[in-house]
Enzyme design. Structure first.
Site, PDB file in Angstrom:
ATOM      1  N   ARG A 169       0.896  -1.108  -0.033  1.00 26.54           N
ATOM      2  CA  ARG A 169       0.048   0.091   0.043  1.00 26.54           C
ATOM      3  C   ARG A 169       0.939   1.304  -0.034  1.00 26.54           C
ATOM      4  NH1 ARG A 169      -3.485  -0.674   5.242  1.00 26.54           N
ATOM      5  NH2 ARG A 169      -4.491   1.390   4.279  1.00 26.54           N
ATOM      6  N   LYS A 201      -2.417   9.543   4.534  1.00 30.71           N
ATOM      7  CA  LYS A 201      -2.245   8.622   5.777  1.00 30.71           C
ATOM      8  C   LYS A 201      -1.036   7.844   5.811  1.00 30.71           C
ATOM      9  CE  LYS A 201      -5.130   5.085   3.735  1.00 30.71           C
ATOM     10  NZ  LYS A 201      -6.657   4.599   3.780  1.00 30.71           N
ATOM     11  N   HIS A 202      -0.543   7.292   6.820  1.00 33.57           N
ATOM     12  CA  HIS A 202      -1.302   7.402   8.090  1.00 33.57           C
ATOM     13  C   HIS A 202      -0.314   8.010   9.146  1.00 33.57           C
ATOM     14  CE1 HIS A 202      -2.549   3.720   6.057  1.00 33.57           C
ATOM     15  NE2 HIS A 202      -3.735   3.787   6.661  1.00 33.57           N
ATOM     16  N   HIS A 243      -5.029  -3.068  12.922  1.00 36.46           N
ATOM     17  CA  HIS A 243      -6.481  -3.418  12.919  1.00 36.46           C
ATOM     18  C   HIS A 243      -6.705  -4.419  14.245  1.00 36.46           C
ATOM     19  CE1 HIS A 243      -6.167  -2.011   8.866  1.00 36.46           C
ATOM     20  NE2 HIS A 243      -7.548  -1.709   8.839  1.00 36.46           N
ATOM     21  N   ASP A 277      -7.928   7.485  12.324  1.00 39.45           N
ATOM     22  CA  ASP A 277      -8.149   6.153  11.720  1.00 39.45           C
ATOM     23  C   ASP A 277      -9.380   5.632  12.440  1.00 39.45           C
ATOM     24  OD1 ASP A 277      -7.890   4.095  10.127  1.00 39.45           O
ATOM     25  OD2 ASP A 277      -5.714   3.840  10.732  1.00 39.45           O
TER      26      ASP A 277
END
Length: 974
Positions: A173, A203-204, A216, A290
């Site tokens: 990513r 982000k982040h 997560h 987030d």
């Protein structure tokens, strides 16, 4: 009434001390909205909740309630479909007191979240390109699709510098491991979004690239100090702030050297969100948390409590709250208790409202549902998608510059695709360029025995392409590459003398497993577009310009990449990439299906090439009208009289190019046996132009069947030394048959000469090519089929084009032609349809060649390029141009080539340029080359099945109408 933009679309802050001036109209709208909101409604504006268009009505009603009762400020759409999402957007917005921001987390396009929509590339693929303009274009395309869907906020780009190969959540990513490259590409992405009306959210923050835990599921720890953060992680964010990024998302990280509060995520840290981000770095844009349901924060704080902490830390938008009512209650209590001032809440709300104004929500419009799918399926998006993967492909190792493959007739190629089924775009594309022995192992973790079974089948191949598919991005799982795959590759490298080409269709970090590879490519992703482009690089249809955006190993460092050139082979791409309209081209489907519906032919292939790129390649119908076997792009057709130009004429042009024939010489110069006959004075140029006075044909096959005795003389039911030529299986002609046909040709009467005594009128004739084949073979001292295969078809990489196809192909890949009830009394399936060619065993100058559309297009492209193709010169002079131009006033013909008729259009579209050349075939085929428009059109069918008397293809003008569509699809240049 002054409006000042900071950078590009910078968010207008409200503090007078910021020295940012906004228009009075904008300020008036924000003020008016604020006055209509109660304190509780203002709190509601802080929340952006998750919505799923693939869920049920219960979920939708829950969102309705949050919109109408709590006045939430936005929704973030997750999984679902575009039409369903558009309907929900209208539904929710209609219930909103203040129009809501609508966001999506769609880093690589709508396809990241929505079905029936396209995906672009992951950011690491973008990092491999040498030109960030394609990143901008991707941002533009995503923005335009989002706007059409009513989305105005994109949670992208990712500005994390991925310095940790084991990062489980960022990885591909990220744009890469180099802060400067991450920055350049990130800013290009931001501009692509914001220039087209969508808020970009970087982000982040402050950087998630050096973590080994997925936030997560847990709270990652980053132990870097401010010096290191400033040098690496913060660099892209700082530059993006200068460039005017309108939003930033704060990550869930634990950074004890910034805030040592135990288990406190950066999202909830005031020293980071307010102190570092807004005060030290002076960021004035919109700050998003987030997702607050992620375990990095929700593990330690209850719903409501976590939202309050995030607000007190300085965030503007509370994303993905788990319990809005509880959070509102908690925030109201904090205001009442003096923990946070109402003015501070209002400040956050004003920032949100200014963003809404920028997004056009001061005058909102519902999402139009008509033509939605068509509008978000922009053909130009496919061009951008193709350009990205094209520019990203990286040749990592290229020993002795073997890539791109040059001398195809010296290579025997096998392909072993791991992780895919037998039907895949990678191997399909390889097969466009050369004969390929294909194997597929669908199980990525197949045992050694599965690979061992393949090894003996590779004994005749000197090149093995091993492509690795369906990988994952997890270093802990070896990126989905099984030990069996690695052992197989190592065995081929160490235990055989084969050239082993490894193509990794996934995460570049996995290249560390292939340091011993002499030939190694990375395609970065495994989708049909990437799968089609990597083989094109291997064969030199496209260059390789990509560089590794990360360090995979000590050997394969960031920036590694071998630039390879092009060889002038056909590319395969999307129509709009060469100025063709795909929607217009789609009309070909209607004409082709009409042909099948009206029984003009049971099936067909159509190919279109523009500017050296195949932009249409489709098959229709079935082999026969019983519809038992569908036509595919690999189906081989009897091309009939296209043989004249695809075989015999190529040989004659070769001889002319070599200076071995004179077009103005008498044919008897090369065939002395014509001296003393009525053909002793025919001139080669006239023969090529079909005006040498030869008859159209001879009733040769009928004459051999005049009596039982003549039939026995010329044919036998078993093949032996006397009856060597296979007419059809089980029916063989005498060895001397071709000599007999030649004798009959020499003795045949001539046509009446012109009344003015100046030669003969044009008369299309097969006998011309009986003569030309004889001449070519005499001068070449080699049979025509052998010469063409050795000097043209094999070097060009043609896998299907051949005489006598049953010697190379199984019958099931060949379309049948006529059910012959008068000569061979057989269904002609793999045997040439033309009777004269059949009598000679399938090899004739006027007929006998079989091919699919792809191979015929390659041959035509070589002619269009005047003999240059694949790095090889088949002709050294302008021989094609000489042969393809109109020769005589009384005929449209070139030399061998057919051409348009300036008066009636002839066999081509009336829109074809007069420089067009090509030919048609009796079985229902056509091949046309237009040099002026750099265009090739191939049509193959078996319209003669089961009866050659079927003329509907001509009656309905099928071939020409398709040709018309192709010209109409050319987008005018502006």
């Amino acid at each position: 009434m002054i409006l000042v933009f900071l950078g590009m679309g910078s968010l207008m802050s409200l503090k007078s001390s910021d020295n940012v001036i906004v228009s009075s109209k904008e300020q008036s709208w924000v003020d008016s909205v604020m006055t209509t909101l109660t304190p509780e409604q203002r709190i509601g504006q802080l929340f952006m909740v998750a919505a799923y268009s693939n869920k049920n009505e219960k979920h939708f009603r829950e969102i309705d309630t949050l919109v109408s009762r709590y006045n939430i400020g936005g929704v973030m759409f997750m999984q679902g479909g575009p039409l369903r999402q558009a309907k929900l957007t209208n539904r929710f917005q209609s219930r909103a007191k203040v129009p809501m921001l609508v966001a999506m987390d769609a880093e690589w396009g709508l396809g990241m979240r929505l079905d029936s929509t396209m995906q672009f590339a992951r950011q690491m693929t973008l990092g491999a390109m040498n030109d960030e303009k394609y990143v901008y274009l991707m941002g533009r395309e995503i923005a335009l699709k989002m706007k059409r869907l009513g989305v105005n906020v994109s949670f992208s780009p990712v500005l994390d510098v991925n310095v940790n190969p084991n990062n489980p959540v960022i990885g591909n990513r990220s744009f890469g491991e180099t802060k400067e490259e991450v920055t350049r590409r990130g800013i290009a992405y931001i501009r692509g979004l914001q220039d087209h009306g969508v808020v970009a959210v970087a982000k982040h923050f402050p950087g998630h690239g050096d973590t080994d835990v997925d936030s997560h599921h847990a709270l990652p720890v980053v132990n870097h100090d401010m010096k290191r953060l400033t040098e690496v992680e913060l660099y892209p964010f700082h530059k993006s702030f200068e460039a005017g990024v309108m939003g930033v998302m704060v990550a869930h990280l634990y950074m004890p050297k910034i805030d040592s509060t135990k288990n406190l995520a950066t999202t909830l840290s005031k020293p980071l969100v307010t102190g570092l981000l807004q005060e030290k770095m002076k960021y004035k844009g919109l700050v998003f948390t987030d997702a607050l349901n992620m375990k990095g924060v929700s593990k330690y704080y209850k719903p409501g409590e976590v939202d309050l902490k995030a607000l007190m830390a300085g965030n503007d938008v509370l994303l993905f709250p788990e319990d809005v009512p509880a959070a509102v209650k908690k925030i109201k209590g904090a205001i009442a208790a003096g923990q946070i001032a109402q003015e501070e809440v209002d400040q956050h709300v004003r920032k949100i409202l200014h963003t809404k104004y920028w997004a056009g929500l001061n005058s909102p419009k519902p999402v139009a549902l008509n033509n939605l799918a068509e509008d978000i399926t922009r053909p130009v998006s496919q061009v951008v998608q193709e350009q990205i993967y094209d520019n990203a492909v990286t040749v990592v190792q290229n020993k002795s510059s073997i890539l791109p493959f040059l001398t195809l007739d010296t290579l025997s190629i096998a392909s072993v695709a791991v992780g895919v089924t037998e039907v895949n775009k990678f191997q399909e594309t390889l097969g466009y360029y050369a004969p390929v022995n294909k194997f597929a192992i669908s199980d990525r973790f197949a045992p050694d025995s599965a690979f061992a079974r393949i090894i003996p089948k590779l004994k005749d191949n000197n090149v093995v392409v091993v492509s690795i598919h369906n990988m994952n991005s997890t270093a802990a799982k070896d990126f989905g590459i099984g030990l069996g795959t690695r052992a197989f590759i190592q065995y081929l490298q160490e235990r055989t003398n084969k050239k082993v080409i490894v193509a990794v269709m996934g995460n570049p970090y996995s290249l560390k497993f292939f340091e011993k590879a002499d030939w190694l490519l990375c395609g970065y992703e495994d989708n049909p577009v990437a799968q089609a482009l990597v083989p094109q690089v291997m064969f030199g249809a496209r260059p390789a310009n990509g560089k590794l955006p990360v360090t995979a190993s000590a050997k394969f460092k960031v920036g590694t990449g071998v630039v390879t050139g092009t060889l002038g082979r056909l590319k395969y791409g999307v129509p709009e990439s060469v100025g063709m309209d795909s929607k217009v081209l789609a009309q070909i489907d209607n004409v082709a299906r009409e042909a099948i519906a009206y029984a003009a032919t049971p099936g067909a292939q159509v190919m279109v090439v523009k500017d050296g790129t195949v932009i249409f390649n489709k098959s229709y119908g079935h082999y026969t009208y019983d519809k038992t076997k569908p036509v595919t792009n690999s189906t081989v057709y009897d091309v009939a009289s296209i043989t004249k130009v695809a075989a015999t004429l190529q040989a004659i042009m070769f001889l002319k190019d070599q200076g071995k024939v004179d077009l103005n010489a008498k044919v008897s110069t090369y065939l002395p046996e014509l001296k003393g006959t009525n053909k002793q004075n025919i001139v080669l140029r006239d023969v090529l132009a079909h005006q040498a006075g030869l008859q159209a044909g001879l009733p040769a096959w009928q004459n051999t069947l005049k009596s039982i005795e003549t039939k026995k003389l010329f044919y036998a039911s078993r093949q032996n030394d006397i009856y060597t030529n296979e007419v059809v299986p089980g029916f063989y002609s005498i060895k001397s048959m071709e000599d007999s046909l030649w004798t009959w040709t020499m003795k045949s009467r001539m046509l009446p000469p012109r009344k003015d005594g100046k030669g003969y009128d044009y008369k299309y004739s097969d006998l011309d090519f009986y003569v030309l084949k004889r001449l070519a073979e005499r001068m070449l001292n080699q049979p025509l089929d052998e010469f063409m295969d050795q000097n043209f078809y094999a070097p060009l990489g043609l896998s299907t084009m051949t005489y006598k196809p049953l010697l190379k192909h199984t019958q099931d890949v060949i379309a049948p032609t006529e059910d012959d009830k008068y000569f061979r009394h057989n269904l002609l399936w793999g045997s040439v349809h033309d009777q004269g060619a059949a009598m000679m065993g399938g090899v004739a100058g006027h007929a006998g060649l079989f091919s699919n559309a792809n191979d015929l297009a390659i041959l035509m492209q070589m002619n269009l390029q005047n003999g240059s193709y694949g790095g090889h010169k088949y002709f050294n002079t302008e021989v094609v141009a000489e042969f393809s131009k109109k020769q005589f006033k009384n005929s449209r013909r070139g030399l061998g080539w057919d051409k348009p008729d300036p008066e009636s259009g002839g066999p081509t579209s009336s829109m074809a340029s007069l420089s067009t050349f090509g030919h048609t075939g009796f079985t229902g085929t056509g091949a046309w080359v237009d040099p002026e428009n750099n265009l090739i059109y191939i049509f193959l069918s078996n319209r003669v099945y089961p009866d050659a008397g079927n003329n509907k293809l001509v009656t309905y003008n099928i071939r020409t109408r398709i040709h018309d569509v192709i010209y109409k699809a050319i987008i005018p240049k502006t």
